[in-house]
Design a protein around this motif. Structure first.
Motif, short mmCIF file in Angstrom:
data_model
loop_
_atom_site.label_atom_id
_atom_site.label_comp_id
_atom_site.label_asym_id
_atom_site.label_seq_id
_atom_site.Cartn_x
_atom_site.Cartn_y
_atom_site.Cartn_z
N SER A 111 0.82 -1.21 0.00
CA SER A 111 0.00 0.00 0.00
C SER A 111 0.86 1.26 0.00
N PHE A 112 2.00 1.23 0.69
CA PHE A 112 2.87 2.40 0.74
C PHE A 112 3.39 2.73 -0.66
N GLY A 113 3.85 1.73 -1.39
CA GLY A 113 4.35 1.96 -2.75
C GLY A 113 3.26 2.46 -3.68
N VAL A 114 2.05 1.91 -3.54
CA VAL A 114 0.93 2.36 -4.37
C VAL A 114 0.63 3.83 -4.11
N LEU A 115 0.62 4.22 -2.84
CA LEU A 115 0.34 5.62 -2.49
C LEU A 115 1.41 6.55 -3.04
N MET A 116 2.68 6.22 -2.84
CA MET A 116 3.76 7.07 -3.33
C MET A 116 3.70 7.23 -4.85
N ASP A 117 3.50 6.13 -5.55
CA ASP A 117 3.45 6.18 -7.02
C ASP A 117 2.30 7.06 -7.50
N PHE A 118 1.15 6.94 -6.86
CA PHE A 118 -0.01 7.73 -7.28
C PHE A 118 0.25 9.22 -7.09
N LEU A 119 0.77 9.60 -5.94
CA LEU A 119 1.00 11.02 -5.65
C LEU A 119 2.09 11.60 -6.54
N ILE A 120 3.20 10.87 -6.67
CA ILE A 120 4.34 11.39 -7.44
C ILE A 120 4.02 11.47 -8.92
N LYS A 121 3.46 10.43 -9.48
CA LYS A 121 3.20 10.40 -10.93
C LYS A 121 2.13 11.39 -11.36
N ASN A 122 1.32 11.86 -10.41
CA ASN A 122 0.30 12.85 -10.74
C ASN A 122 0.65 14.24 -10.23
N ASP A 347 15.86 -3.15 3.39
CA ASP A 347 16.05 -4.00 2.22
C ASP A 347 15.79 -3.17 0.97
N SER A 348 15.97 -3.76 -0.19
CA SER A 348 15.90 -2.98 -1.44
C SER A 348 14.52 -2.37 -1.68
N ASN A 349 13.47 -3.11 -1.36
CA ASN A 349 12.11 -2.60 -1.55
C ASN A 349 11.83 -1.44 -0.60
N GLN A 350 12.22 -1.60 0.65
CA GLN A 350 12.04 -0.52 1.63
C GLN A 350 12.83 0.72 1.23
N ALA A 351 14.07 0.52 0.80
CA ALA A 351 14.92 1.65 0.41
C ALA A 351 14.32 2.40 -0.78
N GLN A 352 13.77 1.66 -1.73
CA GLN A 352 13.14 2.29 -2.89
C GLN A 352 11.92 3.11 -2.47
N ASN A 353 11.11 2.57 -1.57
CA ASN A 353 9.94 3.31 -1.10
C ASN A 353 10.34 4.53 -0.28
N PHE A 354 11.41 4.41 0.49
CA PHE A 354 11.89 5.56 1.27
C PHE A 354 12.39 6.67 0.34
N GLU A 355 13.04 6.28 -0.75
CA GLU A 355 13.50 7.26 -1.73
C GLU A 355 12.31 7.99 -2.35
N LYS A 356 11.23 7.26 -2.62
CA LYS A 356 10.03 7.89 -3.17
C LYS A 356 9.44 8.87 -2.15
N PHE A 357 9.42 8.46 -0.90
CA PHE A 357 8.88 9.32 0.15
C PHE A 357 9.70 10.61 0.26
N ARG A 358 11.02 10.49 0.23
CA ARG A 358 11.87 11.67 0.30
C ARG A 358 11.64 12.59 -0.90
N PHE A 359 11.46 12.01 -2.08
CA PHE A 359 11.21 12.84 -3.26
C PHE A 359 9.87 13.56 -3.13
N LEU A 360 8.84 12.86 -2.63
CA LEU A 360 7.54 13.48 -2.45
C LEU A 360 7.65 14.69 -1.52
N LEU A 361 8.36 14.55 -0.41
CA LEU A 361 8.54 15.66 0.52
C LEU A 361 9.34 16.79 -0.12
N ALA A 362 10.41 16.42 -0.83
CA ALA A 362 11.27 17.44 -1.45
C ALA A 362 10.53 18.21 -2.54
#
Length: 419
Positions: A111-122, A347-362
């Motif tokens: 769910s976290f990845g789905v949320l980040m992708d939706f917000l960032i891509k739009n 792990d790699s999936n968590q790190a990728q989601n954290f990177e998305k979260f940081r980009f959303l905030l930035a």
């Protein structure tokens, strides 16, 4: 009668150097902990609950960037599919969290990845206020020395706002380090409705002196200890006649968070999740006015449902819970350089989601730095600053995610500011 906010608005804009206040932003808000009531009731010794921040925030975008209702509904269905309970009438944070108790475990959830992708891509931004319940709840211990001490040196020091705020921050972090021992101390003295301020300050002095390791590391604690030692009057003027048990509550401390966006962004519109206490307060004061004009640029709506506005309130609910977990994580940090060690533990999936979260905030701060606003210790603000991406990291993320149609690259000359 109404709440006239012209001067408050102008002071806010000037003091905080706010930008983009004429933009037609649409804000969606939800909150943690139902309008921020924090108590120290006896028998409730869970420090983690006592230590929580109040967060009001959600998503924000310009009117022209609003999606079709079908897009929000498709997102809602995608989120439902990430939870074993797929037949859910109202998709709430407990479904989004999927049992996650902290940010690290939340980063593993689909769910976290789905949320980040939706917000960032739009190109949807996020905004949030955070208020530190414990920081607010303890300030009267320090402020009671102002104009109520016979020691001139202490009085002059406490009248200096920066010095006083530093002492307040030190006291907050001291109680964080004490954990349950600090809760027990406050409960013993019926804080914040203290009957014997002399006994309260004497025991607080002993408590601080018992931790010389913390005093050596923190000048603010040393100042407070000296203030108590050199002043034997112990007026405790602000520790009397308070509501028993209650550290912080609405509207005594958090009303400004609800009026900020409607009064600053006059061309925008703010949607809030239905909150009876806030709505009752607004009715009691007769609404909000700026330059004599009644404001109509806000509304309270239900979060349940499949309409676009309902879903955007649901998303805001998800987001403030993420911020709450982020603040829990930050409070546990001992070093300003906390990002790299934290990422290394993922792990790699968590790190990728954290990177998305940081980009959303930035990207949100680059849209408008006022989208992050808070009240706590300077340490918390400093650690939040560390989440921001460098120019190279920001541009690299855009390239890697094929987002050039949504986000402009930056050249490093922008000054996004800090609040």
């Amino acid at each position: 009668m109404s709440f006239e906010l012209s001067e408050v608005r102008q002071s806010n804009i000037e003091l905080n150097r706010l930008i983009g206040v004429d933009e037609a932003y649409i804000f969606y808000h939800d909150e943690t902990n139902n309008a921020g009531k924090s108590t120290v009731s006896k028998g409730l010794n869970d420090f983690e609950a006592f230590n929580k921040f109040f967060v009001l925030g959600g998503v924000v975008f310009k009117q022209e960037n609003r999606l079709d209702e079908s897009d929000y509904q498709a997102f809602q269905e995608e989120m439902r599919a990430t939870n074993p309970q797929k037949q859910i009438h109202e998709f709430k944070s407990k479904h989004f969290l999927n049992g996650a108790k902290d940010l690290e475990s939340l980063l593993s959830t689909p769910s976290f990845g789905v949320l980040m992708d939706f917000l960032i891509k739009n190109g949807i931004s996020v905004h949030y206020f955070y208020a530190d319940n414990l920081y607010y709840g303890l300030v009267d211990i320090v402020d009671s020395f102002i104009d109520n001490t016979h020691d001139v040196k202490i009085a002059l020091m406490m009248m200096d706002r920066m010095a006083r705020d530093g002492v307040k921050s030190s006291l907050r972090m001291f109680f964080y380090n004490l954990k349950d021992e600090g809760v027990a101390f406050l409960q013993k003295h019926d804080y914040p409705n203290v009957l014997d301020s002399g006994a309260f300050y004497t025991e607080l002095q002993d408590l601080i002196a018992s931790r010389p390791d913390l005093v050596r590391q923190d000048q603010g604690l040393a100042i407070l200890l000296r203030a108590i030692e050199e002043d034997d009057r112990y007026d405790g003027v602000l520790l009397r006649d308070n509501t028993p048990d209650v550290l912080a509550s609405f509207p005594d401390l958090y009303d400004f968070m609800y009026i900020d966006h409607p009064t600053v962004f006059l061309n925008g519109f703010s949607y809030f999740d239905k909150q009876v206490e806030v709505q009752r307060w607004l009715k009691k004061i007769g609404g909000l006015t700026v330059e004599g004009q009644q404001l109509t640029n806000y509304d309270f709506i239900e979060s349940n449902g499949q309409g676009a506005d309902n879903i955007l309130i649901q998303i805001s609910d998800f987001f403030v819970n993420i911020v709450s977990m982020l603040l829990d994580l930050i409070m546990a940090q001992k070093s300003i350089d906390w990002i790299a060690p934290f990422v290394a533990s993922l792990d790699s999936n968590q790190a990728q989601n954290f990177e998305k979260f940081r980009f959303l905030l930035a990207s949100s701060l680059r849209e408008n730095f006022v989208f992050r606003h808070g009240s706590s210790t300077q340490w918390v603000a400093t650690l939040l600053d560390e989440l921001d991406l460098s120019v190279d990291e920001y541009n690299k993320f855009i390239d890697n995610q094929n987002l050039t149609a949504v986000y402009k690259k930056i050249d490093g000359t922008e000054n996004i500011g800090r609040v």
